[in-house]
Design an enzyme around this catalytic site. Structure first.
Site, PDB file in Angstrom:
ATOM      1  N   GLU A  39       0.828  -1.218   0.000  1.00 47.42           N
ATOM      2  CA  GLU A  39       0.000   0.000   0.000  1.00 47.42           C
ATOM      3  C   GLU A  39       0.856   1.260   0.000  1.00 47.42           C
ATOM      4  O   GLU A  39       0.513   2.241  -0.650  1.00 47.42           O
ATOM      5  CB  GLU A  39      -0.962   0.013   1.202  1.00 47.42           C
ATOM      6  N   TYR A 122      -5.948   5.689   5.051  1.00 43.63           N
ATOM      7  CA  TYR A 122      -6.160   4.678   4.005  1.00 43.63           C
ATOM      8  C   TYR A 122      -5.331   3.421   4.275  1.00 43.63           C
ATOM      9  O   TYR A 122      -5.843   2.306   4.257  1.00 43.63           O
ATOM     10  CB  TYR A 122      -5.800   5.267   2.628  1.00 43.63           C
ATOM     11  N   ASP A 140     -10.182   5.984  -0.779  1.00 39.36           N
ATOM     12  CA  ASP A 140      -9.202   6.739  -1.561  1.00 39.36           C
ATOM     13  C   ASP A 140      -9.916   7.313  -2.785  1.00 39.36           C
ATOM     14  O   ASP A 140     -11.146   7.267  -2.869  1.00 39.36           O
ATOM     15  CB  ASP A 140      -8.019   5.851  -1.965  1.00 39.36           C
TER      16      ASP A 140
END
Ligand code: SF4
Length: 356
Positions: A39, A122, A140
């Site tokens: 991520e 996030y 997001d």
């Protein structure tokens, strides 16, 4: 926020994901560390580009401990090309925090994850949901686009209260309808839908969309009216001159300051304004070199989030570099050495490529 048929949305989305979800290396074994690394890499970088970096990163730093113990120069070298080097530095800080405060285990609670360096809402939601099955929605740009279309909601998506409101609506939906093992799947399905079907540029592929029956924008035939986003502030333009000071195969490079943009990386000598040939020769002479020849190189542009570098460049051939008493902060390196030993940001990629 309008009401949606959560049951139908979830069933259609999960059914589609099981058949059509993307096969990605970090999904094969979604440990908290793997989700975290992927991520962070995926922030600002395309999935296809991340795959190679992800494999190299895990080969060098297979777990939290090895990342915490890594030599920063090696870490930045492995990160080279991904840009936004503070992401790598923050990951190392966070890895050290995990070793010191959490016994080497990445925490599972969203609030605890948020305490770690470089982990925002996030990423915390992605780790908590995908690796630990916590009912925490990821929100997001992709999710905002999909959801504002589904809801036909024209609120400005750059407003934090709206994003929080949407997150809490999705969290409630996850808590009410999904088992822990399905939560991560739902989030990844939303990511995939936004990346492959409900796409940002041009018409989304509504005919292939598993949730079009729940989509108000589709029903109203106004899919391109969403999401609504206030215009971003224009980026600052920085006019620069980059100097490739050369003797034979050796070039001069220097280390950037330890703080600020591209902190601690290596670069070619440069100034924040345009120089003509004469000014450039004077500048190189003042650095302590003896210029023999100067040649203009093609200009290049590099775009950061808040600024753009508009670079003009010169190659300046100088008399024997090694004979010159170079100041300590100037380093001599061949192209090969730059590739193997010095992390040079991709902002200078056009010039590095010319050397290689
Ligand atoms: Fe996006 Fe179209 Fe699907 Fe609506 S129907 S979510 S606009 S792809």
């Amino acid at each position: 926020m309008s009401v949606i048929d959560s049951d139908k949305l979830i069933n259609n989305l999960l059914g589609w994901y099981q058949k059509s979800g993307r096969i990605l290396p970090w999904r094969e074994d979604p440990t908290p560390y793997h989700v975290w690394v992927s991520e962070i890499m995926l922030q600002q970088t395309r999935v296809e580009a991340v795959k190679g970096y992800y494999a190299r990163f895990l080969a060098a730093f297979p777990d939290v401990r090895s990342l915490a113990d890594a030599d920063e120069e090696i870490l930045l070298k492995i990160w080279e090309g991904l840009g936004y080097y503070n992401r790598a530095r923050n990951m190392q800080k966070a890895a050290r925090m995990v070793m010191e405060s959490y016994g080497g285990v990445i925490p599972s609670e969203y609030e605890e994850l948020l305490k770690l360096s470089g982990i925002g809402e996030y990423t915390a939601a992605a780790i908590a949901s995908i690796a630990y099955g916590k009912s925490q929605a990821v929100v997001d740009g992709n999710v905002l686009r999909v959801m504002t279309r589904i809801l036909a909601d024209s609120t400005d998506i750059s407003l934090l209260p709206f994003r929080r409101q949407l997150a809490s609506m999705l969290n409630e939906m996850l808590r009410t309808y999904l088992q822990p093992q399905e939560v991560g799947m739902f989030n990844q399905a939303m990511m995939d839908l936004g990346a492959t079907v409900c796409t940002p540029n041009g018409m989304p592929k509504c005919e292939q969309c598993p949730v079009r029956e729940c989509c108000k924008a589709y029903e109203e035939e106004h899919v391109l009216s969403y999401p609504v986003k206030a215009k971003a502030k224009a980026r600052k333009i920085v006019e620069m001159t980059v100097m490739l000071i050369r003797n034979g195969d050796y070039y001069v490079i220097t280390k950037r300051k330890p703080q600020g943009l591209l902190a601690g990386m290596y670069e070619f000598p440069n100034v924040d304004f345009y120089l003509n040939e004469k000014q450039c020769v004077d500048y190189v002479t003042n650095l302590g070199f003896y210029p023999l020849r100067i040649e203009a190189l093609p200009s290049a542009v590099h775009i950061f989030t808040h600024k753009e570098w508009h670079m003009k460049a010169y190659e300046v051939r100088v008399a024997d570099l090694k004979a010159i008493d170079v100041r300590k902060e100037l380093i001599l390196a061949t192209g090969e050495m730059m590739r193997s030993d010095y992390a040079i940001p991709s902002a200078f990629g056009a010039y590095l490529q010319m050397i290689m």
